[in-house]
Motif scaffolding. Structure first.
Motif, PDB file in Angstrom:
ATOM      1  N   GLU A   6       0.968  -1.232  -0.101  1.00 18.21           N
ATOM      2  CA  GLU A   6       0.166   0.187  -0.029  1.00 18.21           C
ATOM      3  C   GLU A   6       1.116   1.232   0.221  1.00 18.21           C
ATOM      4  OE1 GLU A   6      -4.145  -2.173   2.575  1.00 18.21           O
ATOM      5  OE2 GLU A   6      -2.625  -0.931   3.453  1.00 18.21           O
ATOM      6  N   HIS A  36      -5.931  -2.052  -3.884  1.00 18.13           N
ATOM      7  CA  HIS A  36      -5.407  -1.335  -2.780  1.00 18.13           C
ATOM      8  C   HIS A  36      -5.151   0.137  -2.796  1.00 18.13           C
ATOM      9  CE1 HIS A  36      -2.364  -4.481  -2.548  1.00 18.13           C
ATOM     10  NE2 HIS A  36      -1.824  -4.555  -3.717  1.00 18.13           N
ATOM     11  N   SER A  38      -8.213   1.454  -2.797  1.00 17.20           N
ATOM     12  CA  SER A  38      -9.776   2.277  -1.719  1.00 17.20           C
ATOM     13  C   SER A  38      -9.077   1.706  -0.562  1.00 17.20           C
ATOM     14  CB  SER A  38     -10.647   0.331  -2.304  1.00 17.20           C
ATOM     15  OG  SER A  38     -11.170   1.175  -3.732  1.00 17.20           O
ATOM     16  N   ARG A  39      -8.607   0.620  -0.403  1.00 16.05           N
ATOM     17  CA  ARG A  39      -8.352   0.093   0.905  1.00 16.05           C
ATOM     18  C   ARG A  39      -7.085   1.337   2.001  1.00 16.05           C
ATOM     19  NH1 ARG A  39      -6.216  -5.850   0.435  1.00 16.05           N
ATOM     20  NH2 ARG A  39      -8.730  -6.745   0.300  1.00 16.05           N
ATOM     21  N   MET A  41      -7.854   4.572   0.643  1.00 18.95           N
ATOM     22  CA  MET A  41      -8.587   5.767   1.387  1.00 18.95           C
ATOM     23  C   MET A  41      -8.721   5.265   2.592  1.00 18.95           C
ATOM     24  SD  MET A  41      -9.937   6.525  -2.567  1.00 18.95           S
ATOM     25  CE  MET A  41     -11.162   6.271  -3.116  1.00 18.95           C
ATOM     26  N   ALA A  42      -9.509   4.229   2.458  1.00 21.81           N
ATOM     27  CA  ALA A  42     -10.688   4.025   3.697  1.00 21.81           C
ATOM     28  C   ALA A  42      -9.300   4.043   5.005  1.00 21.81           C
ATOM     29  CB  ALA A  42     -10.884   2.076   3.997  1.00 21.81           C
ATOM     30  N   LYS A  43      -8.570   3.513   4.781  1.00 22.84           N
ATOM     31  CA  LYS A  43      -7.665   3.673   6.401  1.00 22.84           C
ATOM     32  C   LYS A  43      -7.293   5.114   6.542  1.00 22.84           C
ATOM     33  CE  LYS A  43      -4.840  -0.734   5.671  1.00 22.84           C
ATOM     34  NZ  LYS A  43      -3.843  -1.463   5.827  1.00 22.84           N
ATOM     35  N   GLY A  45      -8.907   7.637   5.812  1.00 20.83           N
ATOM     36  CA  GLY A  45     -10.340   8.221   6.274  1.00 20.83           C
ATOM     37  C   GLY A  45     -10.577   9.228   5.045  1.00 20.83           C
ATOM     38  N   VAL A  47     -12.735  10.070   0.897  1.00 17.87           N
ATOM     39  CA  VAL A  47     -13.422   9.874  -0.030  1.00 17.87           C
ATOM     40  C   VAL A  47     -12.591  10.250  -1.787  1.00 17.87           C
ATOM     41  CG1 VAL A  47     -15.467   9.508   1.071  1.00 17.87           C
ATOM     42  CG2 VAL A  47     -14.881  12.056  -0.374  1.00 17.87           C
ATOM     43  N   SER A  48     -12.222  10.276  -2.412  1.00 23.78           N
ATOM     44  CA  SER A  48     -10.846  10.720  -3.468  1.00 23.78           C
ATOM     45  C   SER A  48      -9.467  10.921  -2.785  1.00 23.78           C
ATOM     46  CB  SER A  48     -11.492  12.198  -3.458  1.00 23.78           C
ATOM     47  OG  SER A  48     -10.267  13.082  -3.409  1.00 23.78           O
ATOM     48  N   ARG A  49      -9.043  10.281  -3.994  1.00 22.96           N
ATOM     49  CA  ARG A  49      -7.117   9.991  -4.472  1.00 22.96           C
ATOM     50  C   ARG A  49      -6.973  11.125  -4.007  1.00 22.96           C
ATOM     51  NH1 ARG A  49      -6.396   6.254  -8.677  1.00 22.96           N
ATOM     52  NH2 ARG A  49      -4.447   6.216  -9.123  1.00 22.96           N
ATOM     53  N   ALA A  52      -6.311  11.483  -0.468  1.00 23.77           N
ATOM     54  CA  ALA A  52      -5.638  11.105   0.141  1.00 23.77           C
ATOM     55  C   ALA A  52      -4.530  10.972  -0.695  1.00 23.77           C
ATOM     56  CB  ALA A  52      -6.120   8.940  -1.072  1.00 23.77           C
TER      57      ALA A  52
END
Length: 62
Positions: A6, A36, A38-39, A41-43, A45, A47-49, A52
């Motif tokens: 990641e 990867h 998506s994960r 971004m989730a980690k 917190g 919602v967009s690149r 991130a």
């Protein structure tokens, strides 16, 4: 927090690379690159690149 893979994906993401470009660079499928991202971004917190990338820079990850 982030796995080694990641972190590699995040490095390329901060360079503005697309999922396809990330996949080619890391010798993975575009779908795997997408997972990867998506994960990551989730980690982080977000919602967009773009968010991130900003979060990674703010946290010293990039």
């Amino acid at each position: 927090m982030l796995t080694a893979r990641e972190s590699e994906v995040l490095r390329l993401l901060t360079q503005g690379r697309s999922n396809r470009e990330i996949a080619e660079e890391l010798f993975i499928s575009p779908k795997t690159a997408s997972v990867h991202v998506s994960r990551i971004m989730a980690k982080l917190g977000v919602v967009s690149r773009l968010q991130a990338v900003a979060a990674a820079r703010d946290r010293g990850l990039a």
